[in-house]
Design an enzyme around this catalytic site. Structure first.
Site, PDB file in Angstrom:
ATOM      1  N   GLN A 187       0.843  -1.199   0.000  1.00 25.86           N
ATOM      2  CA  GLN A 187       0.000   0.000   0.000  1.00 25.86           C
ATOM      3  C   GLN A 187       0.877   1.248   0.000  1.00 25.86           C
ATOM      4  OE1 GLN A 187       0.282   1.791   2.829  1.00 25.86           O
ATOM      5  NE2 GLN A 187       0.983   0.289   4.322  1.00 25.86           N
ATOM      6  N   SER A 191       0.677   6.759   3.069  1.00 25.17           N
ATOM      7  CA  SER A 191       1.349   7.829   3.815  1.00 25.17           C
ATOM      8  C   SER A 191       2.440   8.500   3.002  1.00 25.17           C
ATOM      9  CB  SER A 191       2.003   7.254   5.072  1.00 25.17           C
ATOM     10  OG  SER A 191       1.038   6.745   5.941  1.00 25.17           O
ATOM     11  N   SER A 240       4.093  -0.792   3.666  1.00 20.94           N
ATOM     12  CA  SER A 240       4.303  -2.156   4.173  1.00 20.94           C
ATOM     13  C   SER A 240       4.495  -3.130   3.020  1.00 20.94           C
ATOM     14  CB  SER A 240       3.107  -2.604   5.013  1.00 20.94           C
ATOM     15  OG  SER A 240       2.963  -1.747   6.110  1.00 20.94           O
ATOM     16  N   GLU A 265     -16.880  -3.658   5.453  1.00 24.62           N
ATOM     17  CA  GLU A 265     -16.488  -5.039   5.682  1.00 24.62           C
ATOM     18  C   GLU A 265     -15.001  -5.148   5.990  1.00 24.62           C
ATOM     19  OE1 GLU A 265     -17.748  -7.476   2.507  1.00 24.62           O
ATOM     20  OE2 GLU A 265     -17.123  -9.329   3.478  1.00 24.62           O
ATOM     21  N   ASN A 322      -4.413   4.995  16.637  1.00 27.44           N
ATOM     22  CA  ASN A 322      -5.486   4.810  17.614  1.00 27.44           C
ATOM     23  C   ASN A 322      -6.020   6.143  18.138  1.00 27.44           C
ATOM     24  OD1 ASN A 322      -5.126   2.149  17.104  1.00 27.44           O
ATOM     25  ND2 ASN A 322      -4.742   1.542  19.225  1.00 27.44           N
TER      26      ASN A 322
END
Lengths: 316, 379
Positions: free
Chosen positions: B125, B128, B160, B244, B360
């Site tokens: 992906q 960022s 990643s 989902e 978070n």
């Protein structure tokens, strides 16, 4: 697999919520705390009419149960409204009085209010209860009386010692089943207490203004409430999962998680209300103190965790 | 309300269990964040795919089994209980594929999904950027129109799997000077080996190249690799983030298996009383996450939107995963500091959880504002 309350169960929760909202439970709680039982008894009858106690009593004794999922739904609402009285003890007595034909039907109808001492001399609301049960090593006794109230941090919880002795109802009561029922109902009540504390605190931080802004717009405040929400929302499925399986390890997991979630929420509620939340006059105190008391009622966090570990080799 | 599975679901579980028992490598594969381990994990993806176990919930036309959400959950429980390897294709399978199902064209799905399912193409992906982390919408990497496609220029980071992956997907600014930063972004796929791409691996905390920086200099992307409408990339990326996908980012099976391993470790260490509460919490948390997911799946199958509720999920599992591994390392004592154990690998991996896929802190803002209805404030 459909792990959702059905429409009927949701409607039952909504109707209880509406009934309890209209009952002005904070003033009932305050009466009850002073030992004035009139309003509490009237509320007890309405709860019985709604079928709550009947859910705990088998059909052959004028009940509708046992229906642990519906009972759980009901106890979440009772906790949400901080309803006073030996609610958990009454539905637990229904398990213990399995074959006691004369005692069960009035329990289902709300005519009697039961309390229970187990592992301690104290029973909740021993002065108000009409059926006082004591579980001792030699069996289940009908206690002949009660001693004076010893004040609890939650003033609505009036704990009294029960007088030893009395009629031996059975030498072999189903203690395991009774404990399961008591823990599940306490967990549900605690979840309801936590949900109410979260709602009240969210409402408060939206209207309380400092530094020219609602304090609920500050991240430090938001994040504490978010953590309370997470804790409560992850306790909920454990609770209903336990109601479905009725496995002791599942129930213990639900008990410790719901009670800790409610307690975390109570600490957050107190902190975010500030000094006003630390007063007995503020109705918040009715829920705050109950969250603390329920943590250790019917199974301490340590006892519950030990049960989970000993039963936890099993694959979930 | 019930927690029982149908006979067909039980049969599916038995079939998955039998296949895994026969195929899961008896010796753990090397870390997937190394060149050697990446190759071994890619080969494992091919083995899974050969018997249609790599993407059980996808339509059969793309290599799946049309298994649906419940069977996917069952498969994941069996997969991790069997001690099967981590999924090197996870980024593509859990992030890009749902986007293609919702917003891609039939041609795109036919072109991209089969090689994703087999592990032949591993996706990274590219969200960022150095100056766009939590504030992702402020991203600057641009897509400029050219004949037959787009030219990508800019820098992406914390990508990643990109050190060894084949292709990547992400958001690019295709319209400059829009009134709001999340407007004018387009969702694109590109080749990590295309001319103009420089991949600089970044060592994560333990030095393994788990992610990479991507330098893009006029990298050509054909029109066929634009997903959805031009300028609608933000909405497209977020729509799959909230639904989902939130359920599938981390399956409960993974944590149930880890909690069981932790219990075994605790017992092997003589069952110390002091650690018992942490072990209990690991068992309880795994069960809570499983049941929370069952409830969410039931609502989803009922046709309800899941939306911001996935933020509850993300904070829960990411913090849970760290706590579980901390308990394991504490139990291991001196052994806990060595990096060549599964527990150590799991710990380092878990530490990233609260940071990626929306930190978070961002998730707690979402919970507070969208679930609790608190007023927006400065971040």
């Amino acid at each position: 697999m459909r792990f959702l309350l059905d429409a009927e169960q949701r409607a039952f929760a909504a109707s209880l919520d509406a009934m309890l909202t209209s009952a002005d439970t904070p003033s009932v709680v305050r009466d009850w705390s002073r030992g004035e039982r009139g309003s509490g008894r009237a509320l007890w009858s309405r709860i019985a009419q709604a079928g709550v106690f009947a859910l705990a009593v088998p059909e052959e004794y004028d009940g509708l149960g046992p229906r642990p999922v519906e009972l759980t739904v009901a106890f979440v609402e009772l906790g949400r409204h901080a309803v006073p009285g030996p609610l958990v003890e009454t539905v637990t007595a229904a398990v213990l009085l399995d074959k006691a034909e004369r005692l069960l039907p009035p329990l289902a109808s709300g005519e009697t209010m039961a309390t229970l001492a187990y592992g301690s001399p104290y029973a909740l609301d021993g002065d108000a209860a009409t059926t006082r049960l004591a579980l001792t090593p030699d069996g289940l006794h009908l206690a002949p009386g009660h001693g004076p109230v010893r004040p609890s941090l939650d003033p609505a919880r009036r704990l009294t010692p029960l007088t030893p002795g009395g009629e031996l109802l059975t030498p072999t009561p189903p203690v395991g089943h009774a404990l399961a029922r008591a823990r599940l109902a306490t967990a549900a009540q605690a979840l309801g207490v936590g949900l109410a504390l979260l709602d009240k605190t969210v409402a408060y931080v939206k209207q309380r203004t400092q530094f020219g802004a609602p304090i609920g717009s500050f991240q430090a405040v938001k994040h504490r409430l978010a953590d309370a929400k997470i804790a409560l929302e992850f306790a909920r499925p454990l609770l209903f999962g336990a109601a479905l399986t009725m496995e002791p390890a599942d129930i213990a997991a639900a008990k410790v998680t719901a009670c800790e979630a409610a307690y975390t929420t109570a600490r957050t509620a107190l902190q975010l209300h500030g000094a006003i939340g630390y007063t007995a006059e503020c109705d918040l105190s009715l829920w705050l103190t109950k969250a603390r008391a329920l943590r250790t009622a019917w199974g301490t966090p340590d006892e519950c965790r030990a049960l989970v570990v000993s039963g936890g080799g099993r694959r979930w | 309300m019930d927690l029982t599975f149908t006979p067909e679901e039980d049969a599916f579980r038995a079939e998955a269990r039998a296949w895994l028992r026969a195929h899961v490598p008896s010796v753990p594969l090397p870390s997937l964040e190394t060149r050697e381990g990446f190759a071994a994990h890619r080969a494992w993806e091919a083995e899974l795919a050969a018997d249609r176990w790599s993407v059980v919930d996808w339509p059969s036309g793309y290599g799946g089994r049309d298994a649906g959400l419940i069977r996917w959950l069952i498969f994941e429980e069996e997969y991790y209980a069997a001690g099967a390897p981590g999924r090197v294709g996870q980024n593509g399978i859990s992030l890009l594929a749902p986007t293609l199902f919702d917003h891609g064209t039939r041609q795109q799905r036919a072109r991209v999904l089969p090689s994703m399912a087999s592990g032949e193409v591993i996706w990274a992906q590219a969200w960022s950027e150095p100056e766009a982390g939590s504030d992702l919408a402020s991203l600057k990497a641009k897509a400029v129109r050219t004949d037959g496609g787009w030219l990508l220029t800019g820098q992406k980071t914390w990508s990643s799997r990109a050190a060894f992956a084949d292709r990547a997907f992400g958001l690019f600014r295709s319209e400059p000077d829009t009134p709001k930063p999340h407007q004018g972004l387009t969702y694109l796929m590109f080749d990590l080996r295309a001319p103009g791409v420089t991949v600089r691996p970044i060592g994560r905390l333990d030095g393994k190249p788990a992610f990479a920086e991507l330098f893009l200099d006029e990298v050509f992307v054909p029109d066929e690799d634009v997903i959805g409408e031009l300028g609608q990339g933000w909405r497209i990326a977020m729509s799959t983030a909230g639904n989902e996908r939130g359920l599938k980012l981390r399956s409960p099976g993974r944590f149930l298996a880890s909690a069981c391993r932790l219990l075994t470790l605790w017992q092997a260490q003589g069952g110390p009383e002091t650690t018992k509460p942490s072990v209990a919490d690991a068992l309880i948390g795994a069960r809570a996450y499983q049941l929370f997911t069952y409830a969410a799946a039931s609502r989803f199958l009922d046709g309800q939107e899941l939306g911001p509720e996935s933020s509850l999920n993300k904070v829960f599992w990411s913090e849970y995963d760290i706590a579980l591994h901390e308990t394991a390392l504490d139990l291991l004592g001196e052994e806990g500091e060595f990096t060549d154990t599964d527990w150590s690998e799991g710990y380092v991996f878990a530490l990233a959880g609260p940071i990626y896929a929306g930190t978070n802190e961002i998730q707690r803002d979402i919970i507070a504002e969208r679930l609790l209805g608190l007023p927006k404030g400065r971040r």
